[in-house]
Design a protein around this motif. Structure first.
Motif, PDB file in Angstrom:
ATOM      1  N   GLU A   1      30.723  55.252  39.473  1.00  0.00           N
ATOM      2  CA  GLU A   1      30.917  54.376  38.326  1.00  0.00           C
ATOM      3  C   GLU A   1      32.382  54.001  38.187  1.00  0.00           C
ATOM      4  N   PRO A   2      32.659  52.878  37.533  1.00  0.00           N
ATOM      5  CA  PRO A   2      34.051  52.479  37.283  1.00  0.00           C
ATOM      6  C   PRO A   2      34.683  53.411  36.246  1.00  0.00           C
ATOM      7  N   PRO A   3      36.020  53.318  36.103  1.00  0.00           N
ATOM      8  CA  PRO A   3      36.914  52.393  36.794  1.00  0.00           C
ATOM      9  C   PRO A   3      37.342  52.928  38.159  1.00  0.00           C
ATOM     10  N   TYR A   4      37.546  52.000  39.067  1.00  0.00           N
ATOM     11  CA  TYR A   4      38.121  52.340  40.363  1.00  0.00           C
ATOM     12  C   TYR A   4      38.825  51.092  40.893  1.00  0.00           C
ATOM     13  N   ALA A   5      39.683  51.312  41.869  1.00  0.00           N
ATOM     14  CA  ALA A   5      40.384  50.197  42.495  1.00  0.00           C
ATOM     15  C   ALA A   5      39.590  49.727  43.702  1.00  0.00           C
ATOM     16  N   ALA A   6      39.343  48.442  43.753  1.00  0.00           N
ATOM     17  CA  ALA A   6      38.733  47.838  44.938  1.00  0.00           C
ATOM     18  C   ALA A   6      39.855  47.309  45.829  1.00  0.00           C
ATOM     19  N   LEU A   7      39.813  47.687  47.093  1.00  0.00           N
ATOM     20  CA  LEU A   7      40.800  47.232  48.073  1.00  0.00           C
ATOM     21  C   LEU A   7      40.073  46.449  49.152  1.00  0.00           C
TER      22      LEU A   7
ATOM     23  N   ALA B   1      45.745  52.691  33.146  1.00  0.00           N
ATOM     24  CA  ALA B   1      45.665  54.008  32.508  1.00  0.00           C
ATOM     25  C   ALA B   1      44.274  54.605  32.687  1.00  0.00           C
ATOM     26  N   ALA B   2      43.243  53.789  32.531  1.00  0.00           N
ATOM     27  CA  ALA B   2      41.879  54.289  32.696  1.00  0.00           C
ATOM     28  C   ALA B   2      41.612  54.687  34.148  1.00  0.00           C
ATOM     29  N   TRP B   3      42.103  53.867  35.068  1.00  0.00           N
ATOM     30  CA  TRP B   3      41.927  54.156  36.503  1.00  0.00           C
ATOM     31  C   TRP B   3      42.632  55.444  36.891  1.00  0.00           C
ATOM     32  N   VAL B   4      43.881  55.585  36.518  1.00  0.00           N
ATOM     33  CA  VAL B   4      44.633  56.799  36.842  1.00  0.00           C
ATOM     34  C   VAL B   4      43.999  58.003  36.160  1.00  0.00           C
ATOM     35  N   GLY B   5      43.550  57.827  34.925  1.00  0.00           N
ATOM     36  CA  GLY B   5      42.907  58.918  34.211  1.00  0.00           C
ATOM     37  C   GLY B   5      41.633  59.397  34.880  1.00  0.00           C
ATOM     38  N   ALA B   6      40.984  58.512  35.634  1.00  0.00           N
ATOM     39  CA  ALA B   6      39.775  58.878  36.363  1.00  0.00           C
ATOM     40  C   ALA B   6      40.081  59.505  37.718  1.00  0.00           C
ATOM     41  N   GLY B   7      41.373  59.663  38.038  1.00  0.00           N
ATOM     42  CA  GLY B   7      41.766  60.245  39.309  1.00  0.00           C
ATOM     43  C   GLY B   7      42.161  59.227  40.354  1.00  0.00           C
ATOM     44  N   ALA B   8      42.311  57.965  39.940  1.00  0.00           N
ATOM     45  CA  ALA B   8      42.718  56.870  40.842  1.00  0.00           C
ATOM     46  C   ALA B   8      41.791  56.717  42.043  1.00  0.00           C
ATOM     47  N   PRO B   9      40.461  56.714  41.828  1.00  0.00           N
ATOM     48  CA  PRO B   9      39.552  56.497  42.963  1.00  0.00           C
ATOM     49  C   PRO B   9      39.675  55.073  43.486  1.00  0.00           C
ATOM     50  N   VAL B  10      39.414  54.903  44.775  1.00  0.00           N
ATOM     51  CA  VAL B  10      39.478  53.583  45.381  1.00  0.00           C
ATOM     52  C   VAL B  10      38.261  53.361  46.272  1.00  0.00           C
ATOM     53  N   HIS B  11      37.966  52.109  46.501  1.00  0.00           N
ATOM     54  CA  HIS B  11      36.866  51.747  47.400  1.00  0.00           C
ATOM     55  C   HIS B  11      37.316  50.598  48.285  1.00  0.00           C
ATOM     56  N   LEU B  12      37.218  50.791  49.589  1.00  0.00           N
ATOM     57  CA  LEU B  12      37.573  49.752  50.548  1.00  0.00           C
ATOM     58  C   LEU B  12      36.370  48.825  50.716  1.00  0.00           C
ATOM     59  N   VAL B  13      36.503  47.626  50.202  1.00  0.00           N
ATOM     60  CA  VAL B  13      35.407  46.659  50.202  1.00  0.00           C
ATOM     61  C   VAL B  13      35.222  46.077  51.598  1.00  0.00           C
ATOM     62  N   GLY B  14      33.989  46.075  52.066  1.00  0.00           N
ATOM     63  CA  GLY B  14      33.759  45.550  53.400  1.00  0.00           C
ATOM     64  C   GLY B  14      32.697  44.478  53.474  1.00  0.00           C
TER      65      GLY B  14
ATOM     66  N   THR C   1      47.945  41.058  54.163  1.00  0.00           N
ATOM     67  CA  THR C   1      47.139  42.079  54.824  1.00  0.00           C
ATOM     68  C   THR C   1      46.092  42.709  53.924  1.00  0.00           C
ATOM     69  N   ALA C   2      46.373  42.808  52.627  1.00  0.00           N
ATOM     70  CA  ALA C   2      45.463  43.528  51.725  1.00  0.00           C
ATOM     71  C   ALA C   2      45.571  42.975  50.321  1.00  0.00           C
ATOM     72  N   VAL C   3      44.507  43.121  49.560  1.00  0.00           N
ATOM     73  CA  VAL C   3      44.492  42.771  48.140  1.00  0.00           C
ATOM     74  C   VAL C   3      43.803  43.888  47.381  1.00  0.00           C
ATOM     75  N   ALA C   4      44.012  43.911  46.057  1.00  0.00           N
ATOM     76  CA  ALA C   4      43.418  44.975  45.242  1.00  0.00           C
ATOM     77  C   ALA C   4      43.196  44.495  43.823  1.00  0.00           C
ATOM     78  N   TRP C   5      42.209  45.081  43.193  1.00  0.00           N
ATOM     79  CA  TRP C   5      41.949  44.837  41.785  1.00  0.00           C
ATOM     80  C   TRP C   5      41.209  46.038  41.217  1.00  0.00           C
ATOM     81  N   ILE C   6      41.163  46.158  39.902  1.00  0.00           N
ATOM     82  CA  ILE C   6      40.482  47.274  39.255  1.00  0.00           C
ATOM     83  C   ILE C   6      39.105  46.823  38.797  1.00  0.00           C
ATOM     84  N   VAL C   7      38.095  47.597  39.170  1.00  0.00           N
ATOM     85  CA  VAL C   7      36.727  47.367  38.701  1.00  0.00           C
ATOM     86  C   VAL C   7      36.569  48.142  37.399  1.00  0.00           C
ATOM     87  N   ARG C   8      36.299  47.416  36.333  1.00  0.00           N
ATOM     88  CA  ARG C   8      36.259  48.018  34.993  1.00  0.00           C
ATOM     89  C   ARG C   8      34.866  48.529  34.668  1.00  0.00           C
ATOM     90  N   ARG C   9      34.810  49.327  33.618  1.00  0.00           N
ATOM     91  CA  ARG C   9      33.532  49.801  33.095  1.00  0.00           C
ATOM     92  C   ARG C   9      32.735  48.630  32.504  1.00  0.00           C
TER      93      ARG C   9
END
Length: 224
Positions: A134-140, A174-187, A216-224
């Motif tokens: 579940e969100p929040p997490y960073a999509a890369l 803040a929400a992302w970091v508070g969740a442990g800064a999870p990330v997902h590499l989008v493919g 080379t890369a982009v990122a955004w936060i997937v919110r709740r």
């Protein structure tokens, strides 16, 4: 004077990232990229780097005032516990282990890290991890039109996560970091769509593997 000389980058500084890559059971490409991104954020938000008077705070400040470089190295066997003994932050994720180290001059890398190989870390992409439950997490997302090794990709994902940490919306970060800064590499999302919805984009300095200015890369936060 060299045409590419930058007085703000003299001497150059870098954050070292070490990937554990045992011959018998190497981690997957995506898992390494995701672990590297989270490790970078974990170090930058660690009290030793983030709090006033923290022992890494000045090094991070100095590094971020220059061209922000990251160097990904690989370690196996006894080299991994040697690297683990140095100050840093390790992230374990989906079978991958990556340790981030406080940045410093590239000419003054600890010998335990300097002897680790930089080039040639290229791992298979089988059994890639899925997104967090579940969100929040960073999509890369990595540019599919650019061919880079796993080591280079890990560094680019780490840079994208760093930009997101520094430039993303305060509440989302803040929400992302508070969740442990999870990330997902989008493919499975078209690159053009990823670029359109991205909060930050990495344009490479051109020191290794790709021409300068390459996105080379982009990122955004997937919110709740």
């Amino acid at each position: 004077m060299r045409p590419d000389y930058d007085p703000l980058d003299d001497p150059p500084w870098a954050m070292q990232l070490v990937v554990r890559a045992e011959k018998a059971d190497p981690p997957g490409h995506g898992a390494v990229c995701e672990a590297a991104a989270t490790a970078v954020v974990a170090l930058l938000t660690d009290p030793r780097a983030a709090d006033p008077g923290g022992e890494w705070r000045e090094a991070v400040r100095e590094w971020e005032s220059r061209r922000i470089r990251k160097v990904a190295r690989r370690a196996r066997g006894v080299r991994w516990p040697e690297a683990q003994a140095l100050p840093g932050v390790t992230v374990e994720h989906a079978g991958a282990q990556v340790r981030a180290f406080p940045p410093g001059p590239v000419s003054d890398v600890p010998p335990e890290l300097a002897k680790l190989q930089v080039a040639g870390l290229d791992l298979a992409g089988a059994e890639e991890p899925g997104p967090p439950t579940e969100p929040p997490y960073a999509a890369l997302a990595l540019n599919p039109d650019v061919t880079i090794t796993t080591g280079k990709a890990a560094a680019q994902c780490g840079h994208a996560a760093q930009l997101l940490l520094r430039q993303g919306g305060r509440r989302d970060v803040a929400a992302w970091v508070g969740a442990g800064a999870p990330v997902h590499l989008v493919g499975n999302v078209p690159w053009r769509r990823c670029v359109q919805q991205a909060t930050v984009a990495v344009r490479d300095g051109g020191f290794t593997e790709v021409p300068p200015g390459t996105m080379t890369a982009v990122a955004w936060i997937v919110r709740r």
